[in-house]
Design an enzyme around this catalytic site. Sequence first.
Site, PDB file in Angstrom:
ATOM      1  N   HIS A  62     -18.068  -9.009 -34.084  1.00  9.48           N
ATOM      2  CA  HIS A  62     -19.156  -9.818 -34.645  1.00  9.48           C
ATOM      3  C   HIS A  62     -18.555 -10.725 -35.715  1.00  9.48           C
ATOM      4  CE1 HIS A  62     -18.703  -6.501 -37.420  1.00  9.48           C
ATOM      5  NE2 HIS A  62     -19.535  -7.032 -38.282  1.00  9.48           N
ATOM      6  N   HIS A  64     -19.055 -11.179 -38.985  1.00  6.37           N
ATOM      7  CA  HIS A  64     -18.991 -10.895 -40.408  1.00  6.37           C
ATOM      8  C   HIS A  64     -17.566 -11.129 -40.891  1.00  6.37           C
ATOM      9  CE1 HIS A  64     -22.871  -8.290 -40.830  1.00  6.37           C
ATOM     10  NE2 HIS A  64     -23.083  -9.558 -41.092  1.00  6.37           N
ATOM     11  N   ASP A  66     -15.418  -9.695 -42.773  1.00 12.45           N
ATOM     12  CA  ASP A  66     -14.368  -8.675 -42.784  1.00 12.45           C
ATOM     13  C   ASP A  66     -13.791  -8.381 -41.407  1.00 12.45           C
ATOM     14  OD1 ASP A  66     -16.840  -7.550 -42.145  1.00 12.45           O
ATOM     15  OD2 ASP A  66     -16.358  -5.584 -42.971  1.00 12.45           O
ATOM     16  N   HIS A 140     -26.302  -4.011 -34.993  1.00 12.13           N
ATOM     17  CA  HIS A 140     -25.880  -4.225 -36.364  1.00 12.13           C
ATOM     18  C   HIS A 140     -26.775  -5.302 -36.983  1.00 12.13           C
ATOM     19  CE1 HIS A 140     -23.260  -3.934 -39.732  1.00 12.13           C
ATOM     20  NE2 HIS A 140     -22.639  -5.083 -39.559  1.00 12.13           N
ATOM     21  N   ASP A 211     -19.194  -1.137 -36.530  1.00 11.26           N
ATOM     22  CA  ASP A 211     -20.361  -1.815 -37.104  1.00 11.26           C
ATOM     23  C   ASP A 211     -21.595  -1.703 -36.212  1.00 11.26           C
ATOM     24  OD1 ASP A 211     -18.021  -2.771 -38.518  1.00 11.26           O
ATOM     25  OD2 ASP A 211     -19.389  -4.156 -39.506  1.00 11.26           O
ATOM     26  N   HIS A 269     -12.861   1.711 -40.298  1.00  9.00           N
ATOM     27  CA  HIS A 269     -13.870   0.920 -41.006  1.00  9.00           C
ATOM     28  C   HIS A 269     -14.555   1.747 -42.095  1.00  9.00           C
ATOM     29  CE1 HIS A 269     -17.344  -1.859 -41.547  1.00  9.00           C
ATOM     30  NE2 HIS A 269     -16.441  -2.768 -41.224  1.00  9.00           N
TER      31      HIS A 269
END
Length: 308
Positions: A62, A64, A66, A140, A211, A269
């Site tokens: 995804h 995001h 990070d 998520h 996630d 993670h």
Amino acid sequence: MNLEAFVLGCGGMMPLPYRHLTSVLLRRDGDLFLFDGGEGTQVSLRRLNLKWKKINAIFVSHTHADHVTGIPGLMMLSAQVDRDEPLYIYGPPKIAEYVESNRKVLDMYINYPVVVKEITAPCIVHEGDGFYIRAFPLQHTKTCVGYTLEELDRPGEFNPEAARALNVPCGPLWSKLQTGENVVASDGRTVRPDQVLGAKRPGRKFSYVTDSLYLPSIAKEVRGSDLLICEGMFADDVQDQAREKKHMTARQAATIARDAGVKKMGLIHYSPRYTDYELSVLLEEAKSVFPETVLTKDRMTFDIPYAD
């Protein structure tokens, strides 16, 4: 044929001095596949001395920060070598916009084709010789997907005695039988591969999940994995916070591994709230459900052998 997984970063949300952001490199002989590319990815690649400038494909869970902030640097540095092969980048909607905007703003010099494909439904996204990589939905705060690399079944073991009994002389004809071709024996009879080969042998399976809320459907997707890399961001005592942020606890990750019958799971993670010492709590909670759990660390390597 070797299959190895290299954990380039195991942290979530923010990079720490001892914990880069989430990224895993999978090497299948000469093919290199990167799953996510958080900040610090290049550092681990260099320290592991991997030939990362020849990465075949990047699979993004995804968009995001990070999970993607390390990708532009990888793209630019890959242009420092001669390369004709395209770099494939797969991910959910917005990944194409992210790649293209970075290329424009950074005025990237790229000397190889970049092919970006957005994933809108569960599907096979990438195929190669004897394997395929499939994407499946997670849940998520942004559209997110997990991935599995699954090898096709291999031919059964060759039986030399059976070949000799059928008057097939040792040499090129044996090779043809092993690759699935019919051959003509010295007595003129046609010999089929199934007459000299044992039962098909299974390939290997690697799965990558990060996630997401805990979803029972994930177990079906990763079923039978030789190695499952799965987020276990929080401990049980903050499971309400995990649910609110749409993440999993270590125990929930272990439940997926147990229900899916995987061979080994590596947690990844981690929330930055946990020091390395405190990660033992996550491991204990996961192992109480699935004993074959390990805590991944930056630059940890997993060899994924054939079952036989």
